[in-house]
Design an enzyme around this catalytic site. Structure first.
Site, PDB file in Angstrom:
ATOM      1  N   LYS A  45       0.831  -1.629   0.082  1.00  0.00           N
ATOM      2  CA  LYS A  45      -0.461  -0.161  -0.474  1.00  0.00           C
ATOM      3  C   LYS A  45       1.035   1.649   0.163  1.00  0.00           C
ATOM      4  O   LYS A  45       1.897   1.478   0.818  1.00  0.00           O
ATOM      5  CB  LYS A  45      -0.577   0.397   1.146  1.00  0.00           C
ATOM      6  CG  LYS A  45      -1.887   0.788   1.383  1.00  0.00           C
ATOM      7  CD  LYS A  45      -2.344   1.297   0.255  1.00  0.00           C
ATOM      8  CE  LYS A  45      -3.938   2.966   0.940  1.00  0.00           C
ATOM      9  NZ  LYS A  45      -5.040   2.809   0.001  1.00  0.00           N
ATOM     10  N   ASN A  73     -13.418   3.680  -4.651  1.00  0.00           N
ATOM     11  CA  ASN A  73     -12.514   4.366  -3.513  1.00  0.00           C
ATOM     12  C   ASN A  73     -12.189   5.695  -3.315  1.00  0.00           C
ATOM     13  O   ASN A  73     -11.901   6.319  -4.389  1.00  0.00           O
ATOM     14  CB  ASN A  73     -12.058   3.515  -3.148  1.00  0.00           C
ATOM     15  CG  ASN A  73     -10.674   3.939  -4.033  1.00  0.00           C
ATOM     16  OD1 ASN A  73      -9.593   4.332  -2.947  1.00  0.00           O
ATOM     17  ND2 ASN A  73     -10.288   3.468  -4.790  1.00  0.00           N
ATOM     18  N   ASN A 131       3.201   5.747  -7.210  1.00  0.00           N
ATOM     19  CA  ASN A 131       1.998   6.077  -7.796  1.00  0.00           C
ATOM     20  C   ASN A 131       1.898   7.558  -8.377  1.00  0.00           C
ATOM     21  O   ASN A 131       1.522   8.229  -7.621  1.00  0.00           O
ATOM     22  CB  ASN A 131       1.707   6.114  -6.756  1.00  0.00           C
ATOM     23  CG  ASN A 131       0.430   5.805  -6.340  1.00  0.00           C
ATOM     24  OD1 ASN A 131      -0.303   6.462  -7.442  1.00  0.00           O
ATOM     25  ND2 ASN A 131      -0.567   5.726  -5.445  1.00  0.00           N
ATOM     26  N   CYS A 134      -3.200   8.413  -8.475  1.00  0.00           N
ATOM     27  CA  CYS A 134      -4.362   7.882  -7.507  1.00  0.00           C
ATOM     28  C   CYS A 134      -5.450   9.221  -8.305  1.00  0.00           C
ATOM     29  O   CYS A 134      -4.431  10.571  -8.592  1.00  0.00           O
ATOM     30  CB  CYS A 134      -3.855   8.458  -5.791  1.00  0.00           C
ATOM     31  SG  CYS A 134      -5.271   8.129  -5.071  1.00  0.00           S
ATOM     32  N   LYS A 172       3.692   2.923 -11.825  1.00  0.00           N
ATOM     33  CA  LYS A 172       1.753   2.872 -12.482  1.00  0.00           C
ATOM     34  C   LYS A 172       1.667   3.547 -12.629  1.00  0.00           C
ATOM     35  O   LYS A 172       1.610   5.489 -12.450  1.00  0.00           O
ATOM     36  CB  LYS A 172       1.727   2.881 -10.903  1.00  0.00           C
ATOM     37  CG  LYS A 172      -0.025   2.265 -11.160  1.00  0.00           C
ATOM     38  CD  LYS A 172      -0.131   1.595  -9.908  1.00  0.00           C
ATOM     39  CE  LYS A 172      -1.516   1.333  -9.847  1.00  0.00           C
ATOM     40  NZ  LYS A 172      -2.288   0.501  -8.472  1.00  0.00           N
ATOM     41  N   ASN A 199      -4.107   2.092 -12.992  1.00  0.00           N
ATOM     42  CA  ASN A 199      -4.950   2.742 -11.281  1.00  0.00           C
ATOM     43  C   ASN A 199      -6.178   3.079 -11.958  1.00  0.00           C
ATOM     44  O   ASN A 199      -7.071   2.484 -12.739  1.00  0.00           O
ATOM     45  CB  ASN A 199      -3.907   4.247 -11.213  1.00  0.00           C
ATOM     46  CG  ASN A 199      -3.325   3.781  -9.588  1.00  0.00           C
ATOM     47  OD1 ASN A 199      -5.463   3.936  -9.180  1.00  0.00           O
ATOM     48  ND2 ASN A 199      -2.708   4.088  -8.647  1.00  0.00           N
ATOM     49  N   THR A 200      -6.894   3.363 -11.184  1.00  0.00           N
ATOM     50  CA  THR A 200      -8.263   3.735 -10.830  1.00  0.00           C
ATOM     51  C   THR A 200      -8.312   5.299 -11.871  1.00  0.00           C
ATOM     52  O   THR A 200      -8.344   6.067 -11.886  1.00  0.00           O
ATOM     53  CB  THR A 200      -8.874   3.603  -9.572  1.00  0.00           C
ATOM     54  OG1 THR A 200      -8.538   4.759  -8.784  1.00  0.00           O
ATOM     55  CG2 THR A 200      -9.100   2.402  -8.775  1.00  0.00           C
ATOM     56  N   CYS A 344     -37.752 -17.924 -26.444  1.00  0.00           N
ATOM     57  CA  CYS A 344     -37.431 -16.139 -25.151  1.00  0.00           C
ATOM     58  C   CYS A 344     -37.327 -14.976 -26.272  1.00  0.00           C
ATOM     59  O   CYS A 344     -38.305 -13.852 -25.915  1.00  0.00           O
ATOM     60  CB  CYS A 344     -36.021 -16.109 -23.997  1.00  0.00           C
ATOM     61  SG  CYS A 344     -34.422 -16.008 -25.003  1.00  0.00           S
ATOM     62  N   CYS A 402     -27.801 -11.072 -42.681  1.00  0.00           N
ATOM     63  CA  CYS A 402     -27.666 -11.531 -41.624  1.00  0.00           C
ATOM     64  C   CYS A 402     -26.235 -10.520 -41.714  1.00  0.00           C
ATOM     65  O   CYS A 402     -25.334 -10.938 -42.787  1.00  0.00           O
ATOM     66  CB  CYS A 402     -27.711 -12.509 -41.177  1.00  0.00           C
ATOM     67  SG  CYS A 402     -26.687 -12.472 -39.519  1.00  0.00           S
ATOM     68  N   CYS A 408     -27.350 -10.766 -31.721  1.00  0.00           N
ATOM     69  CA  CYS A 408     -28.287 -11.881 -31.329  1.00  0.00           C
ATOM     70  C   CYS A 408     -27.649 -13.250 -30.229  1.00  0.00           C
ATOM     71  O   CYS A 408     -27.789 -13.296 -29.791  1.00  0.00           O
ATOM     72  CB  CYS A 408     -28.999 -12.591 -32.490  1.00  0.00           C
ATOM     73  SG  CYS A 408     -27.803 -14.113 -33.585  1.00  0.00           S
ATOM     74  N   CYS A 412     -28.662 -13.804 -26.581  1.00  0.00           N
ATOM     75  CA  CYS A 412     -29.400 -14.799 -26.003  1.00  0.00           C
ATOM     76  C   CYS A 412     -28.410 -15.605 -24.789  1.00  0.00           C
ATOM     77  O   CYS A 412     -27.110 -16.280 -24.606  1.00  0.00           O
ATOM     78  CB  CYS A 412     -28.542 -16.388 -27.541  1.00  0.00           C
ATOM     79  SG  CYS A 412     -29.828 -18.226 -26.638  1.00  0.00           S
TER      80      CYS A 412
HETATM   81  C1  LIG Z   1      -9.399   1.312  -1.567  1.00  0.00           C
HETATM   82  C2  LIG Z   1      -8.183   1.334  -2.454  1.00  0.00           C
HETATM   83  C3  LIG Z   1      -7.458   2.070  -2.303  1.00  0.00           C
HETATM   84  C4  LIG Z   1      -6.403   1.638  -3.011  1.00  0.00           C
HETATM   85  N1  LIG Z   1      -5.096   2.744  -2.936  1.00  0.00           N
HETATM   86  C5  LIG Z   1      -4.161   2.282  -3.883  1.00  0.00           C
HETATM   87  C6  LIG Z   1      -3.073   2.873  -3.929  1.00  0.00           C
HETATM   88  O1  LIG Z   1      -2.565   3.576  -2.361  1.00  0.00           O
HETATM   89  N2  LIG Z   1      -2.030   2.817  -4.234  1.00  0.00           N
HETATM   90  C7  LIG Z   1      -2.122   2.911  -5.154  1.00  0.00           C
HETATM   91  O2  LIG Z   1      -1.440   2.507  -6.489  1.00  0.00           O
HETATM   92  N3  LIG Z   1      -2.973   2.199  -5.991  1.00  0.00           N
HETATM   93  C8  LIG Z   1      -4.272   2.059  -5.558  1.00  0.00           C
HETATM   94  N4  LIG Z   1      -5.234   1.482  -5.577  1.00  0.00           N
HETATM   95  C9  LIG Z   1      -5.354   0.653  -7.231  1.00  0.00           C
HETATM   96  C10 LIG Z   1      -4.951  -0.561  -6.910  1.00  0.00           C
HETATM   97  O3  LIG Z   1      -4.188  -0.662  -6.394  1.00  0.00           O
HETATM   98  C11 LIG Z   1      -5.465  -0.964  -9.041  1.00  0.00           C
HETATM   99  O4  LIG Z   1      -4.610  -0.593  -9.267  1.00  0.00           O
HETATM  100  C12 LIG Z   1      -7.011  -0.534  -8.940  1.00  0.00           C
HETATM  101  O5  LIG Z   1      -8.358  -1.063  -8.268  1.00  0.00           O
HETATM  102  C13 LIG Z   1      -7.251  -1.446 -10.307  1.00  0.00           C
HETATM  103  O6  LIG Z   1      -7.168  -2.789 -10.073  1.00  0.00           O
HETATM  104  P1  LIG Z   1      -8.370  -4.089  -9.186  1.00  0.00           P
HETATM  105  O7  LIG Z   1      -9.370  -3.943 -10.280  1.00  0.00           O
HETATM  106  O8  LIG Z   1      -8.339  -5.570  -9.550  1.00  0.00           O
HETATM  107  O9  LIG Z   1      -9.419  -3.257  -8.548  1.00  0.00           O
HETATM  108  C14 LIG Z   1      -7.105   1.261  -4.327  1.00  0.00           C
HETATM  109  C15 LIG Z   1      -7.873   1.290  -4.842  1.00  0.00           C
HETATM  110  C16 LIG Z   1      -8.639   0.897  -3.980  1.00  0.00           C
HETATM  111  C17 LIG Z   1      -9.893   0.119  -4.634  1.00  0.00           C
HETATM  112  S1  SF4 Z   2     -32.674 -15.622 -27.671  1.00  0.00           S
HETATM  113 FE1  SF4 Z   2     -31.569 -17.926 -27.533  1.00  0.00          FE
HETATM  114  S2  SF4 Z   2     -32.826 -19.051 -26.931  1.00  0.00           S
HETATM  115 FE2  SF4 Z   2     -34.238 -16.792 -27.016  1.00  0.00          FE
HETATM  116  S3  SF4 Z   2     -35.518 -16.906 -28.639  1.00  0.00           S
HETATM  117 FE3  SF4 Z   2     -33.250 -16.263 -29.397  1.00  0.00          FE
HETATM  118  S4  SF4 Z   2     -32.289 -18.386 -30.032  1.00  0.00           S
HETATM  119 FE4  SF4 Z   2     -33.832 -19.127 -28.899  1.00  0.00          FE
END
Ligand SMILES: Cc1cc2nc3c(=O)[nH]c(=O)nc-3n(C[C@H](O)[C@H](O)[C@H](O)COP(=O)(O)O)c2cc1C
Ligand code: SF4
Ligand SMILES: Cc1cc2nc3c(=O)[nH]c(=O)nc-3n(C[C@H](O)[C@H](O)[C@H](O)COP(=O)(O)OP(=O)(O)OC[C@H]3O[C@@H](n4cnc5c(N)ncnc54)[C@H](O)[C@@H]3O)c2cc1C
Ligand code: SF4
Ligand code: SF4
Lengths: 448, 428
Positions: A45, A73, A131, A134, A172, A199-200, A344, A402, A408, A412
């Site tokens: 972390k 987050n 990092n 963030c 990162k 990262n996020t 369906c 088609c 489709c 399905c």
């Molecule tokens: C609660 C939380 C805290 C995080 N803190 C950090 C952090 O301190 N440093 C960092 O580089 N990334 C941090 N991240 C980002 C994660 O390391 C990661 O890049 C991101 O969540 C994508 O991966 P995932 O889809 O597997 O969660 C944090 C993510 C979450 C959810």
């Molecule tokens: S989506 Fe699939 S299961 Fe639904 S009617 Fe069409 S072919 Fe049949």
């Protein structure tokens, strides 16, 4: 059994599965339990000057009965003292010398970077991860994604860290950027030994419609957070693949974003990742998920005749082409298996309203829509197709109309009921070739 | 209205077989619905509720919207959700059956949406149109009239229901098996219909307290939703005296009158329809020492639903087929001791302490006589156009059990709704 061990820019790890820098890698006790469960490495972390976090700080999107499709987050970096963290890192490295322990770092001045790197390396880390991702809290203070969004600045700070570091430096990246190649190549130019992404993603996860406050709620207000979890995987894979394809990017990539099982991991690796990092899936289900990741990946490699993870890295990259190089003559059409169909008719709704109006029901011929390529009527199959389960509710496909869009088959609900069948193979006719040969104008354009 | 019901009634001992879903259960079930195009479940519902739409609204937490979707097609969606034989209607048509998977529990989801959205204190779901000046009198406060009156009231027409019993709701209040619907829940629904602007006058019997000619003079239209009449008798020796009840009369007493503290001994139920199965199950659940159904043909010819009979068997109900009642037997004090039946040419006596006769209900000839032009068919049912309820008298409409000879609540609701739509259309 295939060899799962990896060497990531000199960082060795018994398998490619690392904890991402996040709550699961917050303390020595957690990281050691993770290693016991099978994780090959952990990115601690993020360390820096400890911060104060808000409450609450997580939000999630559920979809159709599944919890936590997307997660967000508004947490910042570590809120624990540096000395405590370093003591625990030392302890972990002592007890688990073969596992990878990487310190994620974030700070401001050149001098601070120097001190932080020295102290972490003294504690015995195998590598450093900067990092620059963030997207909340830290960026307003001039750190995190505010660096990740400025390729020049990113390159400069990367270069500082390389001056001080003895261990490999991973950068990162943030996905909150126009083109991931800009910060990625800047990191390479700054001397980075590896890239981690994503990262996020900047996000608002939801709004409490009774209190009129976005979520997660802190008193009577909230802020934008960072999005992650299964929902972000496609975005992350695109970014990983963009970097992996670029000739300037010669350093290894650690893929992150929505990885929940071995299959997700294998896809990231096939698109060019050497290691993968996981956060949300661990927060959802715990460290135990790595068991299936290891087992599944190793079975997959065995079944496909690969003896090491290395052989999978980037395998799907040649299969990626620019749009202009895709074959324009290749054709598939939908085929409905009458005996699997449950009636369906979701394919009918999808095709009529969302695609090309070429799936029908009932025994009668149907007038084609006016924009059809083949005007006239679509011929219902004779005799009408009856299903063993759906009877006369089985729809039928007007095959000449088609376009093979897949819609489709995607909607399905019954596995294997609709398949897309090849009707002509690749012809080599691509858009780029048409441009070269002056055949790029299709009738009906602007200047006619 | 609730306070009028006695506190202690036998029916309260029989608990809900399909209790109200919790929010989490409802959402989990709703999420399973595939949202079929041209959905077969809709076609299987006599009121053609847009089922996939109401279910998806539960999945998105739009419970009010879900209830509205239901009520637009079926104003008594609340009781229907609880009493419909869904196994042979909507649920029976769900595509999941074809896939050999558990079909969507449409009835329970419908109950969830309608019950949540009509709880006291919730803002009204609908606003009625301003008064149109039109007035309709409705005879009988069963599902057919309630649906018709409710839809009329929403369009701004004055709707007045006259009911001979002290309670409104028709068989929903007096006849439905308690493990599906208790009387107070039926009355709760009546109150909700009243809240739309419908007036209900109880203790008013057509032919006694009110008369056809007055109604034809004072109202723009008259709706007959009178249901079926008294239980039919066997007309065999020994039938007069204690211990022998008409099935619907017995059920009504069990549902609405104070617990008699009576012990049910050995019970015989004569008949093979749904009413017979209901009364047999109810007796079994109320602790009868033995419950036996006596049916004159073979099991395959029974008109009762297979799933209901299965349920009865699980509760310990026995079935004697090919048995024709010949005479009741009584001891010297006149107490019922048995029923003599003819089985395959021989005669046997089935010992019993109580008999319920579920062999049909009579038709109400007196009603038709009140309105010139209104005719009865050979079965004794009022002749009416099933699409709009029109009878041989241009001002008189009819629907429900009294025109179809006895179907389900949902059919009565569909009839009432269709007449309301027809009147609205013709008054535009
Ligand atoms: C609660 C939380 C805290 C995080 N803190 C950090 C952090 O301190 N440093 C960092 O580089 N990334 C941090 N991240 C980002 C994660 O390391 C990661 O890049 C991101 O969540 C994508 O991966 P995932 O889809 O597997 O969660 C944090 C993510 C979450 C959810
Ligand atoms: S989506 Fe699939 S299961 Fe639904 S009617 Fe069409 S072919 Fe049949
Ligand atoms: C024992 C039993 C169990 C049943 N169980 C189910 C079930 O589980 N599910 C299901 O869907 N259906 C069930 N049904 C059928 C269902 O109850 C009827 O189809 C439905 O109630 C018919 O509605 P209706 O409005 O036509 O008539 P009713 O519900 O019979 O209402 C008629 C009303 O008219 C009143 N009335 C009659 N004559 C006069 C008069 N002269 N003046 C004033 N008022 C009068 C009556 O008192 C009554 O309130 C059951 C029926 C019975 C008998
Ligand atoms: S009204 Fe009855 S048949 Fe129609 S959907 Fe509801 S429960 Fe099913
Ligand atoms: S048939 Fe079943 S799955 Fe399809 S819409 Fe109706 S309830 Fe939903």
């Amino acid at each position: 059994m295939a060899d799962l061990s990896i060497d990531f820019a000199g960082i060795r790890s018994p398998n490619p599965f690392w904890l991402a820098s996040a709550p699961p890698a917050n303390s020595g006790e957690q990281v050691m339990r993770a290693f016991d469960a099978g994780w090959g490495g952990a990115v601690w972390k993020t360390l820096g000057d400890p911060i104060v976090n808000v409450s609450s700080r997580f939000g999630a999107v559920d979809y159709a009965g599944q919890k936590v499709m997307g997660f967000n987050n508004i947490e910042l970096i570590t809120d624990r003292g540096l000395e405590v963290n370093l003591r625990e890192i030392r302890e972990v490295k002592k007890r688990y010398p073969k596992h990878a322990v990487i310190a994620s770092l974030m700070t401001e001045t050149k001098e601070d970077w120097k001190v932080l790197i020295r102290r972490c390396e003294d504690a015995g880390v195998d590598g450093l991860e900067l990092n620059f991702g963030c997207p909340h809290g830290m960026c307003e203070r001039g750190m995190g994604s505010s660096v990740g969004q400025e390729p020049k600045l990113l390159q400069e700070i990367t270069a500082w860290t390389k001056e001080f570091a003895k261990t490999p430096v991973l950068v990162k990246l943030t996905p909150n950027i126009g083109d991931i190649l800009d910060p990625g190549i800047a990191a390479v130019k700054g001397g980075a030994d590896g890239l981690s992404l994503i990262n996020t993603i900047k996000s608002i996860i939801g709004v409490d419609l009774d209190r009129m406050v976005p979520e997660p709620r802190v008193g009577n207000a909230s802020t934008n957070g960072g999005y992650c979890g299964p929902a972000v995987k496609p975005i992350a894979m695109h970014m990983v693949a963009s970097l992996a394809r670029d000739p300037e990017v010669t350093i290894p990539i650690s893929g992150i974003g929505g990885i929940s099982n071995w299959r997700d991991a294998a896809e990231f690796i096939a698109l060019g990742s050497t290691s993968v990092q996981v956060c949300t899936a661990v927060m959802h289900y715990g460290f135990r998920i790595v068991e299936d990741m290891i087992d599944g990946l190793s079975n997959y490699l065995d079944e496909h005749g690969m003896t090491s993870v290395r052989q999978l890295v980037g395998r799907a990259i040649p299969g990626f082409r620019e749009w202009g190089d895709l074959d324009l003559g290749y054709q598939i059409v939908a085929k409905i298996d009458a005996n699997k169909c449950i009636g369906c008719q979701l394919c009918v709704a999808a095709c009529q309203d969302g695609a090309h109006q070429c799936i029908f029901t009932g025994p009668n011929d149907q007038q084609r829509p006016p924009h059809a390529h083949y005007p006239g009527t679509a011929k219902a199959p004779r005799p009408q197709i009856l299903g063993t389960q759906a009877g006369d509710r089985v729809p039928w496909v007007d095959e000449p109309e088609c376009v093979g869009c897949n819609l489709c088959a995607l909607v399905c609900p019954v596995p294997g009921c609709i398949t897309m069948v090849e009707t002509s193979n690749e012809t080599g006719d691509t858009w780029n070739r048409r441009v070269q040969e002056g055949r790029d104008k299709v009738p009906g354009g602007i200047h006619e | 209205m609730k306070s009028v019901l006695p506190q202690q009634r036998d029916e309260l001992e029989l608990k809900d077989k399909k209790p109200l879903y919790s929010a989490a259960e409802a959402k989990a079930e709703a999420d399973r619905c595939l949202y079929c195009q041209d959905a077969p479940c809709i076609k299987a519902c006599p009121t053609e509720i847009d089922i996939p739409t109401f279910i998806k609204k539960i999945a998105t937490d739009n419970v009010r919207g879900s209830a509205k979707t239901i009520f637009e097609q079926n104003l008594l969606g609340y009781s229907c959700a609880r009493v419909c034989p869904v196994e042979v209607l909507c649920v029976g048509a769900c595509v999941y059956n074809a896939w050999h998977r558990e079909p969507i529990q449409i009835g329970r989801l419908q109950r969830y949406a309608t019950e949540k959205a009509t709880q006291p204190g919730k803002p009204p779901l609908f606003t009625s149109a301003p008064p149109s000046g039109k007035k309709v009198a409705l005879i009988g406060a069963g599902p057919a009239s309630l649906a018709c009156a409710g839809y009329l009231a929403l369009q701004g027409h004055a709707a007045v229901i006259f009911e001979k019993r002290p309670y409104a709701g028709g068989l929903n209040t007096t006849g439905i098996a308690p493990y599906k619907l208790h009387a107070e829940d039926s009355l709760h629904e009546v109150e909700w219909v009243q809240s739309l602007g419908v007036e209900v006058k109880t203790g008013m019997e057509l032919g006694k307290d009110i008369f056809g000619k007055d109604l034809l003079r004072d109202y723009d239209a008259v709706y007959l939703g009178v249901g079926l009449g008294e239980d039919t008798k066997l007309r065999i020796p020994g039938e007069e005296g204690d211990g022998i009840y008409g099935a619907t009369a017995w059920i009504e007493a069990m549902k609405l009158t104070p617990t008699a503290g009576r012990k049910l001994g050995r019970v015989l139920v004569v008949g093979g329809g749904n009413t017979a199965i209901d009364v047999a199950r109810e007796c079994a659940l109320l602790g009868a020492t033995e419950v036996t159904m006596v049916y004159r043909r073979d099991a395959a010819s029974m008109s009762g639903y297979h799933h209901e009979m299965e349920g009865a068997r699980k509760e310990g109900v026995r079935l004697v087929t090919r048995a024709t009642p010949v005479a009741f037997e009584r001891d010297a004090q006149g107490k019922l001791t048995g029923l003599k039946v003819a089985v395959d040419g021989t005669e046997q006596v089935l010992p019993c302490d109580m008999v319920a006769l579920a062999i049909g209900q009579s038709k109400m000839h007196a009603i038709a006589a009140e309105f010139p032009g209104v005719e009865l068919d050979a079965r004794g049912c009022i002749v009416a156009d099933p699409t709009n309820g029109a009878t041989g008298n241009a001002k008189v409409f009819s629907g429900g059990d009294c025109i179809n000879g006895g179907k389900e609540v949902v059919n009565a609701v569909a009839d009432g709704r269709n007449t309301a739509r027809y009147l609205e259309q013709s008054w535009k």
